[in-house]
Design a protein around this motif. Structure first.
Motif, mmCIF file in Angstrom:
data_model
loop_
_atom_site.group_PDB
_atom_site.id
_atom_site.type_symbol
_atom_site.label_atom_id
_atom_site.label_comp_id
_atom_site.label_asym_id
_atom_site.label_seq_id
_atom_site.Cartn_x
_atom_site.Cartn_y
_atom_site.Cartn_z
ATOM 1 N N LYS A 177 0.825 -1.176 0.066
ATOM 2 C CA LYS A 177 -0.133 0.119 -0.020
ATOM 3 C C LYS A 177 0.894 1.162 -0.009
ATOM 4 N N HIS A 178 1.742 1.263 0.708
ATOM 5 C CA HIS A 178 2.871 2.478 0.796
ATOM 6 C C HIS A 178 3.465 2.762 -0.488
ATOM 7 N N LEU A 179 3.923 1.626 -1.063
ATOM 8 C CA LEU A 179 4.508 1.692 -2.285
ATOM 9 C C LEU A 179 3.690 2.344 -3.508
ATOM 10 N N ILE A 180 2.541 1.817 -3.583
ATOM 11 C CA ILE A 180 1.444 2.390 -4.488
ATOM 12 C C ILE A 180 1.283 3.983 -4.006
ATOM 13 N N ILE A 181 1.399 4.143 -3.035
ATOM 14 C CA ILE A 181 0.998 5.666 -2.642
ATOM 15 C C ILE A 181 1.939 6.526 -3.011
ATOM 16 N N VAL A 182 3.396 5.853 -2.767
ATOM 17 C CA VAL A 182 4.357 6.822 -3.195
ATOM 18 C C VAL A 182 4.488 6.742 -4.674
ATOM 19 N N ASN A 183 4.171 5.783 -5.436
ATOM 20 C CA ASN A 183 4.296 5.945 -7.055
ATOM 21 C C ASN A 183 3.330 6.776 -7.406
ATOM 22 N N VAL A 184 2.124 6.744 -6.713
ATOM 23 C CA VAL A 184 0.915 7.722 -7.399
ATOM 24 C C VAL A 184 1.317 9.226 -7.038
ATOM 25 N N ILE A 185 2.223 9.512 -5.675
ATOM 26 C CA ILE A 185 2.449 10.838 -5.415
ATOM 27 C C ILE A 185 3.461 11.220 -6.672
ATOM 28 N N PHE A 186 4.466 10.317 -6.709
ATOM 29 C CA PHE A 186 5.750 10.750 -7.835
ATOM 30 C C PHE A 186 5.197 11.048 -9.116
ATOM 31 N N PHE A 187 3.839 10.019 -9.647
ATOM 32 C CA PHE A 187 3.299 10.177 -10.923
ATOM 33 C C PHE A 187 2.639 11.791 -10.992
ATOM 34 N N VAL A 188 1.934 11.926 -9.877
ATOM 35 C CA VAL A 188 0.981 13.132 -10.037
ATOM 36 C C VAL A 188 1.951 14.459 -10.044
ATOM 37 N N ALA A 189 2.850 14.413 -8.988
ATOM 38 C CA ALA A 189 3.847 15.363 -8.981
ATOM 39 C C ALA A 189 4.424 15.676 -10.399
ATOM 40 N N SER A 190 5.158 14.600 -10.784
ATOM 41 C CA SER A 190 5.750 14.852 -12.101
ATOM 42 C C SER A 190 5.069 15.308 -13.269
ATOM 43 N N ASN A 191 3.914 15.306 -13.294
ATOM 44 C CA ASN A 191 2.926 15.937 -14.347
ATOM 45 C C ASN A 191 2.946 17.267 -14.110
ATOM 46 N N PHE A 192 3.039 17.852 -12.718
ATOM 47 C CA PHE A 192 3.034 19.256 -12.451
ATOM 48 C C PHE A 192 4.410 19.719 -12.486
ATOM 49 N N ILE A 193 5.275 19.090 -12.151
ATOM 50 C CA ILE A 193 6.818 19.550 -12.038
ATOM 51 C C ILE A 193 7.623 19.018 -12.898
ATOM 52 N N PRO A 194 7.585 19.075 -14.245
ATOM 53 C CA PRO A 194 8.187 18.689 -15.401
ATOM 54 C C PRO A 194 9.799 18.289 -14.887
ATOM 55 N N ALA A 195 10.514 19.035 -14.063
ATOM 56 C CA ALA A 195 11.899 18.893 -13.728
ATOM 57 C C ALA A 195 12.236 17.543 -13.138
ATOM 58 N N MET A 196 11.064 17.131 -12.635
ATOM 59 C CA MET A 196 11.312 15.690 -11.738
ATOM 60 C C MET A 196 11.508 14.736 -12.667
ATOM 61 N N ASN A 197 11.158 14.777 -14.084
ATOM 62 C CA ASN A 197 11.378 13.781 -15.023
ATOM 63 C C ASN A 197 13.050 13.642 -15.257
ATOM 64 N N GLN A 198 13.366 14.907 -15.240
ATOM 65 C CA GLN A 198 14.891 14.932 -15.582
ATOM 66 C C GLN A 198 15.847 14.590 -14.303
ATOM 67 N N LEU A 199 15.265 15.040 -13.096
ATOM 68 C CA LEU A 199 16.212 14.565 -12.127
ATOM 69 C C LEU A 199 16.112 13.008 -11.330
ATOM 70 N N LEU A 200 14.680 12.623 -11.715
ATOM 71 C CA LEU A 200 14.502 11.272 -11.183
ATOM 72 C C LEU A 200 14.590 10.097 -11.927
ATOM 73 N N ALA A 201 14.254 10.375 -13.262
ATOM 74 C CA ALA A 201 14.434 9.237 -14.168
ATOM 75 C C ALA A 201 15.875 8.855 -14.217
ATOM 76 N N MET A 202 16.153 7.436 -14.792
ATOM 77 C CA MET A 202 17.483 7.105 -14.753
ATOM 78 C C MET A 202 18.284 7.332 -15.948
ATOM 79 N N TYR A 203 19.418 8.061 -16.175
ATOM 80 C CA TYR A 203 20.031 8.057 -17.305
ATOM 81 C C TYR A 203 21.320 7.377 -17.278
#
Length: 249
Positions: free
Chosen positions: A8-34
């Motif tokens: 349950k906690h993992l799902i909540i964290v994933n959903v928070i990251f997903f929603v936040a990344s749609n409002f804060i595009p910079a998250m995709n640059q910083l948190l995706a793995m290059y």
């Protein structure tokens, strides 16, 4: 099946990251793995990429699988062992994905060096987000595309960790019947999981195959890396199953 606490906690964290990344595009640059030689790579990305997703269907499918298989495994193992297993499978996915990209990048660099370019010049151009159009005359369109994609394209998603859970589930419940949502034919887990892994291996080699349609964009070797780590961990667990040192309950 009741959802377990860690799942349950993992799902909540994933959903928070997903929603936040749609409002804060910079998250995709910083948190995706290059790729680790790309200037956009940061040390935390092998962890954070597991909580980033590329679209609604991507996160829905992964979270459904996490609930379906993770809750069963956590109810048997306990939260600490489950979380450790899950994260290690995610790291295994990142490791194999990176290893394959390293081979793709440096195989192409070696070919360019053999044709008169210097390794430092090639890597410097890549770091600047550029490339020499003449490389196409040496590598060919297909190899050049793979080279640039390996260096520049980030990977996201919990899929590698999920594949580890699938392997663990098949280990523990080999005769349980599973089926894909769009192919309603039940198949025993001991056949289902190796089957989808073979399809992923094929997709990784061919480079344009997707089990879900739509062609490329699938990190097939990340899936295989997560599954391989899951397999190694399950072999280890089996060998130490009589160890009385419990993780937690």
């Amino acid at each position: 099946m009741r959802i377990t606490d860690t799942v349950k906690h993992l799902i909540i964290v994933n959903v928070i990251f997903f929603v936040a990344s749609n409002f804060i595009p910079a998250m995709n640059q910083l948190l995706a793995m290059y790729y680790f030689e790309n200037p956009s790579f940061y040390a935390w990305q092998p962890l954070t990429h597991m909580f980033m997703h590329g679209g609604l269907m991507h996160i829905l499918f992964n979270m459904f699988a996490l609930f379906s298989f993770g809750s069963t495994l956590e109810s048997i193992w306990g939260g600490k062992k489950f979380l450790t297993f899950y994260l290690l499978c995610g790291f295994g996915a990142a490791l194999l994905h990176t290893g394959v990209n390293y081979y793709s990048v440096h195989s192409a660099v070696s070919t360019l060096v053999d044709n008169g370019y210097t390794s430092s010049d090639v890597m410097s151009l890549l770091a600047e987000g550029k490339y020499d159009m003449r490389w196409n005359n040496v590598l060919g369109a297909g190899e050049l595309n793979n080279f640039l994609s390996a260096y520049n394209t980030p990977v996201v998603g919990a899929s590698g960790a999920i594949y580890g859970l699938l392997v663990a589930f098949a280990f523990m419940f080999p005769n349980a019947e599973l089926m894909m949502m769009f192919i309603p034919v039940p198949v025993k887990a001991k056949y289902f999981v190796p089957g989808i892994l073979l399809l992923d291996l094929y997709g990784g080699v061919v480079g344009s195959f997707s089990l879900f349609g739509g062609g490329g964009g699938i990190a097939h070797f990340a899936h295989i890396g997560g599954a391989l780590m899951g397999y190694l961990l399950m072999v280890y667990f089996k060998k130490t199953q009589f160890n009385h040192n419990r993780w937690d309950r």
